[in-house]
Design a protein around this motif. Structure first.
Motif, PDB file in Angstrom:
ATOM      1  N   ARG A   1     -12.841   5.980  16.390  1.00 53.56           N
ATOM      2  CA  ARG A   1     -12.703   5.244  15.133  1.00 53.56           C
ATOM      3  C   ARG A   1     -11.328   4.592  15.198  1.00 53.56           C
ATOM      4  O   ARG A   1     -10.319   5.228  14.852  1.00 53.56           O
ATOM      5  CB  ARG A   1     -12.804   6.171  13.926  1.00 53.56           C
ATOM      6  CG  ARG A   1     -14.220   6.663  13.648  1.00 53.56           C
ATOM      7  CD  ARG A   1     -14.636   7.858  14.479  1.00 53.56           C
ATOM      8  NE  ARG A   1     -14.042   9.106  13.981  1.00 53.56           N
ATOM      9  CZ  ARG A   1     -13.937  10.205  14.705  1.00 53.56           C
ATOM     10  NH1 ARG A   1     -14.339  10.240  15.967  1.00 53.56           N
ATOM     11  NH2 ARG A   1     -13.409  11.304  14.181  1.00 53.56           N
TER      12      ARG A   1
ATOM     13  N   ASN B   1     -12.728  15.871   8.112  1.00 52.44           N
ATOM     14  CA  ASN B   1     -12.992  16.670   9.312  1.00 52.44           C
ATOM     15  C   ASN B   1     -12.909  18.157   9.020  1.00 52.44           C
ATOM     16  O   ASN B   1     -13.689  18.962   9.542  1.00 52.44           O
ATOM     17  CB  ASN B   1     -11.986  16.327  10.411  1.00 52.44           C
ATOM     18  CG  ASN B   1     -12.173  14.963  11.019  1.00 52.44           C
ATOM     19  OD1 ASN B   1     -11.233  14.395  11.571  1.00 52.44           O
ATOM     20  ND2 ASN B   1     -13.368  14.398  10.945  1.00 52.44           N
TER      21      ASN B   1
ATOM     22  N   GLU C   1     -17.249  11.471   8.972  1.00 45.45           N
ATOM     23  CA  GLU C   1     -16.124  12.273   9.450  1.00 45.45           C
ATOM     24  C   GLU C   1     -16.339  13.763   9.185  1.00 45.45           C
ATOM     25  O   GLU C   1     -15.923  14.605   9.979  1.00 45.45           O
ATOM     26  CB  GLU C   1     -14.825  11.803   8.802  1.00 45.45           C
ATOM     27  CG  GLU C   1     -14.357  10.436   9.245  1.00 45.45           C
ATOM     28  CD  GLU C   1     -13.887  10.385  10.689  1.00 45.45           C
ATOM     29  OE1 GLU C   1     -13.720  11.462  11.310  1.00 45.45           O
ATOM     30  OE2 GLU C   1     -13.692   9.267  11.201  1.00 45.45           O
TER      31      GLU C   1
ATOM     32  N   ASN D   1     -15.996   2.464  11.845  1.00 42.38           N
ATOM     33  CA  ASN D   1     -15.141   2.030  10.742  1.00 42.38           C
ATOM     34  C   ASN D   1     -14.661   0.593  10.879  1.00 42.38           C
ATOM     35  O   ASN D   1     -13.899   0.105  10.049  1.00 42.38           O
ATOM     36  CB  ASN D   1     -13.917   2.937  10.644  1.00 42.38           C
ATOM     37  CG  ASN D   1     -13.038   2.880  11.890  1.00 42.38           C
ATOM     38  OD1 ASN D   1     -13.544   2.808  13.012  1.00 42.38           O
ATOM     39  ND2 ASN D   1     -11.737   2.942  11.723  1.00 42.38           N
TER      40      ASN D   1
ATOM     41  N   MET E   1      -9.316  11.250   5.895  1.00 41.31           N
ATOM     42  CA  MET E   1     -10.308  11.563   6.921  1.00 41.31           C
ATOM     43  C   MET E   1      -9.977  12.858   7.666  1.00 41.31           C
ATOM     44  O   MET E   1     -10.882  13.537   8.147  1.00 41.31           O
ATOM     45  CB  MET E   1     -10.459  10.397   7.887  1.00 41.31           C
ATOM     46  CG  MET E   1     -10.965   9.127   7.218  1.00 41.31           C
ATOM     47  SD  MET E   1     -12.465   9.389   6.209  1.00 41.31           S
ATOM     48  CE  MET E   1     -12.490   7.864   5.241  1.00 41.31           C
TER      49      MET E   1
ATOM     50  N   ASN F   1     -15.054  14.804  19.423  1.00 38.68           N
ATOM     51  CA  ASN F   1     -15.400  13.825  18.383  1.00 38.68           C
ATOM     52  C   ASN F   1     -14.590  12.538  18.497  1.00 38.68           C
ATOM     53  O   ASN F   1     -15.018  11.486  18.042  1.00 38.68           O
ATOM     54  CB  ASN F   1     -15.338  14.438  16.975  1.00 38.68           C
ATOM     55  CG  ASN F   1     -13.951  14.533  16.381  1.00 38.68           C
ATOM     56  OD1 ASN F   1     -13.148  13.613  16.445  1.00 38.68           O
ATOM     57  ND2 ASN F   1     -13.674  15.659  15.736  1.00 38.68           N
TER      58      ASN F   1
ATOM     59  N   ARG G   1     -17.959   6.305   5.699  1.00 41.18           N
ATOM     60  CA  ARG G   1     -17.207   6.878   6.813  1.00 41.18           C
ATOM     61  C   ARG G   1     -16.825   8.328   6.518  1.00 41.18           C
ATOM     62  O   ARG G   1     -16.825   9.178   7.400  1.00 41.18           O
ATOM     63  CB  ARG G   1     -15.942   6.059   7.090  1.00 41.18           C
ATOM     64  CG  ARG G   1     -15.208   6.626   8.305  1.00 41.18           C
ATOM     65  CD  ARG G   1     -13.838   6.066   8.534  1.00 41.18           C
ATOM     66  NE  ARG G   1     -13.154   6.841   9.560  1.00 41.18           N
ATOM     67  CZ  ARG G   1     -11.891   6.666   9.889  1.00 41.18           C
ATOM     68  NH1 ARG G   1     -11.153   5.765   9.286  1.00 41.18           N
ATOM     69  NH2 ARG G   1     -11.342   7.426  10.825  1.00 41.18           N
TER      70      ARG G   1
END
Length: 386
Positions: A94, A252, A78, A59, A248, A89, A74
């Motif tokens: 990021r 996820n 994600e 990112n 984000m 992760n 992105r």
């Protein structure tokens, strides 16, 4: 898995990240779940693989060595990173978008080393008495010549144990406004090695290996040159991080929920009861239908939210809607998946109980569900005045 809503570029990113997650990250889930930590050698190994594969700092600006992905791309990355645990992760770091506001020597000292994987940051906003209402933070920074002296405490700070520095918010004064006195909040870059900084891990439910910590600051001397932006401008530059974090997080949750649904559907196609697979019973099949519907609705909310961010148009209300729906969707999906597996759902031999346990906090960090409902409802009431 649904790529129907993706552009060709988004599809390529999603497929590449998914392959990396499945090959390099997911095989270590059981180890970390049992150990409640990521061994240092494994952390270094996976970080190097992420850097080599181009999935590290994806990112961050390409001209500074980052992946250069805009919010639209992105978001799909994600989603795929969400398929594995946060402890794994996050190794594909990021960095906090607020670091893009670094200037001068800050770029060489903090921003570029983070992008290269040489340094690690943590985000220090939440305090014991200030969570969703961040304006209640009490950590103080008092000017002393060319420095500030900082005292206070931060809590629930992700990965502070491995961080090299803290993106820290502190009160540097009080301003008189038409609405009354208002704290002047400033953002500092605070090296964790400074005298007076101490970090302690917290024991929390879920997300094993993904450490949250408390940070105590006692007479910590920080140069005024370490302010990001302007003195008193902390919240103004934090918006990019806050909105991005909310969208984000929900991305996820799409990946996690999609994986949970796949596990439940495979089980429903093989487990037999009363002469047929349990997937043939409406009580089970309708759960799967609801999962698919809610996952796809969340995906579309995420893609729209990401597009709005990239165009500089997203509002607080929109970010809250994405976060609220995605976090609560993941709770419903994992709960129904666990129910479909019955006794196997609560067995540690299957990943569902871990996923069910991990998602509980998603309705708390990045703003509680109640705070998001308050933000949304107030905006609706302003839109339709009496």
């Amino acid at each position: 898995m649904s790529y129907a809503a993706y552009s060709e570029d988004q599809r390529m990113v999603a497929q590449g990240v998914r392959a990396f997650v499945e090959k390099e990250l997911m095989p270590h889930e059981d180890l970390i779940e049992k150990a409640d930590k990521v061994p240092e050698d494994l952390f270094r190994e996976l970080k190097k693989k992420a850097i080599d594969a181009g999935y590290y700092a994806l990112n961050m600006p390409e001209e500074l060595g980052g992946g250069g992905l805009g919010q639209r791309l992105r978001a799909v990355a994600e989603i795929e990173l969400g398929r594995t645990t946060r402890a794994l992760n996050i190794i594909c770091n990021r960095p906090a978008p607020i670091l893009k506001a670094c200037t001068g020597d800050q770029i060489e000292t903090y921003l570029k080393p983070v992008i290269r994987g040489e340094r690690w940051e943590c985000f220090g906003l939440t305090e014991p008495g200030a969570g969703s209402d961040a304006r209640q933070i009490a950590t103080r920074a008092v000017r002393d010549g060319d420095d500030y002296i900082i005292n206070g405490e931060k809590i629930f700070i992700t990965m502070a144990m491995v961080a090299d520095f803290i993106i820290l918010f502190a009160v540097t004064g009080v301003d008189e406004t038409p609405k009354g006195p208002q704290k002047r909040i400033t953002c500092f870059l605070v090296d964790k090695c400074l005298p007076g900084v101490s970090v302690s891990p917290l024991e929390l439910v879920g997300n094993r290996g993904f450490k949250s910590c408390s940070i105590a600051l006692e007479d910590v001397r920080v140069p005024a040159a370490n302010i990001i932006g302007e003195e008193g401008g902390g919240f103004a530059i934090a918006k990019s991080w806050i909105f991005s974090g909310r969208v984000m997080l929900s991305a996820n949750m799409v990946g996690l929920a999609e994986r949970a649904m796949g596990i439940a559907a495979q089980y429903a196609n093989t487990r037999r009861a009363f002469g047929k697979t349990i997937g043939q019973f409406q009580g089970t099949s309708f759960k799967l239908a609801d999962m698919a519907m809610e996952i796809e609705a969340t995906r579309l909310l995420v893609l729209n939210g990401a597009a709005r961010m990239e165009d500089g148009l997203i509002t607080q209300r929109e970010a809250s809607i994405v976060n609220l729906y995605g976090s609560e969707m993941a709770g419903r999906v994992t709960d129904n998946a666990l129910q479909m597996l019955g006794g196997m759902g609560v067995s540690k031999e299957w990943p569902i109980e871990r996923m069910w346990r991990d998602v509980r906090v998603e309705r708390i960090w990045e703003g509680t569900s109640e705070i998001h409902r308050d933000i949304i409802s107030k905006d609706v009431l302003r839109e339709f005045p009496a």
